[in-house]
Design a protein around this motif. Structure first.
Motif, PDB file in Angstrom:
ATOM      1  N   ALA A 131       8.039  25.436  28.135  1.00 53.17           N
ATOM      2  CA  ALA A 131       7.960  24.614  27.245  1.00 53.17           C
ATOM      3  C   ALA A 131       7.116  24.940  25.867  1.00 53.17           C
ATOM      4  O   ALA A 131       6.147  25.637  26.285  1.00 53.17           O
ATOM      5  CB  ALA A 131       7.707  23.053  27.399  1.00 53.17           C
ATOM      6  N   LEU A 132       7.704  24.821  24.779  1.00 52.59           N
ATOM      7  CA  LEU A 132       6.818  25.288  23.615  1.00 52.59           C
ATOM      8  C   LEU A 132       6.157  24.171  22.764  1.00 52.59           C
ATOM      9  O   LEU A 132       6.695  23.036  22.687  1.00 52.59           O
ATOM     10  CB  LEU A 132       7.648  26.192  22.719  1.00 52.59           C
ATOM     11  CG  LEU A 132       8.372  27.277  23.266  1.00 52.59           C
ATOM     12  CD1 LEU A 132       9.232  28.040  22.371  1.00 52.59           C
ATOM     13  CD2 LEU A 132       7.382  28.487  24.147  1.00 52.59           C
ATOM     14  N   THR A 133       4.952  24.456  22.164  1.00 48.58           N
ATOM     15  CA  THR A 133       4.435  23.360  21.216  1.00 48.58           C
ATOM     16  C   THR A 133       3.883  24.031  20.056  1.00 48.58           C
ATOM     17  O   THR A 133       4.102  25.381  19.895  1.00 48.58           O
ATOM     18  CB  THR A 133       3.014  22.938  21.865  1.00 48.58           C
ATOM     19  OG1 THR A 133       2.204  23.959  21.708  1.00 48.58           O
ATOM     20  CG2 THR A 133       2.992  22.613  23.396  1.00 48.58           C
ATOM     21  N   GLY A 134       3.806  23.223  19.054  1.00 44.64           N
ATOM     22  CA  GLY A 134       3.291  23.842  17.452  1.00 44.64           C
ATOM     23  C   GLY A 134       1.845  23.717  17.281  1.00 44.64           C
ATOM     24  O   GLY A 134       1.423  23.911  16.334  1.00 44.64           O
ATOM     25  N   GLU A 135       1.101  23.312  18.736  1.00 44.78           N
ATOM     26  CA  GLU A 135      -0.585  23.466  18.597  1.00 44.78           C
ATOM     27  C   GLU A 135      -1.160  24.857  17.888  1.00 44.78           C
ATOM     28  O   GLU A 135      -0.396  25.979  18.211  1.00 44.78           O
ATOM     29  CB  GLU A 135      -0.960  23.250  19.696  1.00 44.78           C
ATOM     30  CG  GLU A 135      -0.521  22.152  20.470  1.00 44.78           C
ATOM     31  CD  GLU A 135      -1.252  20.827  20.086  1.00 44.78           C
ATOM     32  OE1 GLU A 135      -2.373  21.153  19.122  1.00 44.78           O
ATOM     33  OE2 GLU A 135      -0.954  19.848  20.357  1.00 44.78           O
ATOM     34  N   GLY A 136      -2.025  24.456  16.864  1.00 46.92           N
ATOM     35  CA  GLY A 136      -2.719  25.692  16.249  1.00 46.92           C
ATOM     36  C   GLY A 136      -2.632  25.925  14.933  1.00 46.92           C
ATOM     37  O   GLY A 136      -3.316  26.205  14.122  1.00 46.92           O
TER      38      GLY A 136
END
Length: 559
Positions: free
Chosen positions: A314-319
């Motif tokens: 799973a991928l996130t948009g954190e950062g």
């Protein structure tokens, strides 16, 4: 010999007596994903398309460059290498600490692994708590020492550090990397957009490797850009969005924007309302260490299970929020101090051309009272044990932690500082299988070193205002509603709203709780402000975690 510790089975990488005869072989145990394999393989002289696993590539790098192998690695990794030639254990953790790595040195035993629980199973490790780490959790919600754990006998290898043990040198920690500070890079508009798209494409490709993937999806700029990039590497059915909602607690527009973004990309998006009545397993008592809980653990568990059923990734948009902070004042000061008035004029002209407005007008005409920090000053919660406050000097500690950030970066001081805060470790822990119980590897493309270094080098004006660089670079991938969407954090604290509606879960009493909280206050904890409510929820979380720890100790004693 290569010994690959399967993820996330036992969590032990190495365990041996330091006074016993040493194995003469060389082996590796790791939880690792190596990015940019092609460059590393070329430097090692092996075909990048070979069947070598990431762990084997790391071992090859160690055999060539010894302990300096980490200078050639990028990705998310935690590993231990036993070098039988040098009679040495060498461990390393990735640059931002996305993969966990713990160790315990209780003579004559040395243990290293990816799981606190795994290390605690060893009889040499006690369940004595680190009072400073506990106080940090109760005050701030996270440990401020990146090497600390809640347990006195167990330490964490900090991000961007190696741990080396030898019989002659003992245990030594060494920082192998500092986030570089680059001067702003000036180029044509189209070149900024092209490079960001290329770098994010590489980051996503390295994390997906052609597999199916989930995306934790909000319909905001960051997660939509990640989903659009992942979509280019797989069929639309291979990418699925997962979106958390707080609709009955707060004014939450995530569903509307996520629906529009998913339809534009041609992917499915599933929604999970984090606001069911009551508190379902809110204390998360069985986590390896206390962790600020989800307000609806059952909804979160359903989401994670569904994501794991779809894919192991799973991928996130954190950062992105951190890397594109709009630090106009620092940037203007940097240019003026360097006598670069012409450069400032060019940047302001670019701002006008792109946004059709005067740069800094809203800031310069804003009432000064609104620019000041008008939030409530932090205080020590009344329920914390006075003895703990005095013994650990908690008032002084709070002032130290809350002091203005010191950063060596001239143009992006807050962004640079925020990307290295210890609270990232709690975020990574919250996704880790040892905490969630779900075999899901959560990955963060915007925290790729190549992406971050580029984002921190772009001129603040005009590219960082409202993350304009993302809007510009991914204009073709973002539906108009998302591209024009302002940054919209939730209008309040979900925890405070949940407590106001459903009440606070009860504190669970246990023999050791009195060392940290005054029993006279536990029946009616103050929750009238969001700060009080969040602090009270941390105490409830810790009390339940501690009660679970005590029950495990009693059960072990009766076996």
């Amino acid at each position: 010999m290569v010994c690959h510790a399967e993820r996330p089975v036992s969590g032990i990488f190495a365990a041996f007596r330091t006074d016993a005869p040493m194995d003469g072989g060389t082996w590796i145990a790791a939880d690792a994903r190596v990015d940019d394999r092609q460059t590393l393989a070329a430097a090692l002289g092996v075909p990048h398309e070979s069947a070598l696993s990431d762990e084997e590539l790391i071992l090859h790098a160690y055999m060539k460059w010894d302990v300096r192998c980490v200078e050639h690695l990028i990705g998310d990794f935690a590993f231990a290498i036993w070098d039988g030639r040098a009679r040495r254990l060498f461990c390393a953790r990735d640059h931002f600490g996305i993969k966990p790595l713990y160790y315990a040195h209780r003579a004559p035993w040395l243990l290293a692994g990816r799981s606190v629980d795994a290390l605690r199973e060893h009889p040499a490790i006690s369940d004595a708590l680190d009072d400073v780490a506990v106080a940090d959790f109760l005050l701030f919600g996270h440990k401020t020492d990146p090497a600390a754990t809640t347990f006195r006998d167990i330490r964490r290898v900090p991000p961007a550090h190696t741990l080396t043990w030898s019989r002659d040198g003992g245990c030594r920690l060494h920082r192998y990397w500092e986030f570089p500070i680059d001067e702003p890079v000036y180029r044509k508009d189209a070149d900024y957009a092209a490079e960001l798209r290329q770098l994010l494409d590489l980051a996503v490709a390295d994390r997906v490797r052609g597999e199916r993937a989930g995306v934790f999806f909000s319909g905001g700029l960051d997660s939509t850009a990640v989903a659009a990039t992942a979509r280019r590497h797989a069929a639309s059915s291979s990418i699925r969005g997962f979106c958390f909602l707080h609709e009955s607690l707060l004014a939450d527009e995530e569903r509307r924007y996520a629906t529009v973004a998913a339809a534009h990309l041609g992917i499915e998006c599933r929604f999970y309302e984090m606001d069911s009545a009551g508190w379902s397993h809110a204390g998360r008592e069985r986590t390896p260490e206390p962790l600020v809980p989800s307000i609806d653990a059952s909804a979160q568990a359903r989401c994670l299970d569904d994501a794991a059923d779809h894919s192991r990734i799973a991928l996130t948009g954190e950062g992105a929020d951190n890397a594109l902070l709009y630090e106009w004042a620092s940037y203007v000061r940097y240019l003026l101090c360097g006598g670069r008035i012409g450069r400032l004029a060019v940047d302001c002209a670019e701002f006008v051309r792109h946004s059709r407005r005067v740069p800094l007008a809203a800031v310069l005409t804003y009432p000064r009272s609104r620019l000041a920090n008008d939030g409530a000053q932090p205080v020590i919660p009344s329920w914390i044990s006075p003895d703990l406050v005095d013994r650990l000097h908690l008032e002084e500690r709070w002032r130290d932690v809350m002091r203005p950030a010191a950063s060596p970066h001239q143009t992006r001081p807050a962004a640079y500082f925020s990307l290295q805060l210890p609270l990232w470790q709690d975020l990574f822990d919250s996704w880790d299988p040892s905490y969630t119980g779900v075999a899901l590897d959560v990955r963060h493309p915007f925290l790729d070193l190549r992406v971050l270094r580029f984002l921190l080098s772009v001129p603040v004006i005009p590219w960082c205002r409202e993350k304009y660089l993302l809007r510009y670079a991914f204009a073709a991938d973002l539906p108009p509603q998302v591209r024009r969407r302002p940054k919209t954090p939730l209008p309040g604290s979900p925890e405070h709203a949940k407590i106001a509606r459903d009440g606070l879960p009860p504190v669970m009493r246990s023999p050791r709780l009195g060392a940290y909280a005054e029993s006279a206050y536990l029946r009616a904890l103050p929750t009238s402000t969001s700060m009080q409510a969040e602090a009270a929820l941390r105490l409830v979380t810790f009390s339940r975690w501690l009660a679970g720890l005590e029950s495990m100790r009693v059960a072990a004693a009766t076996d």
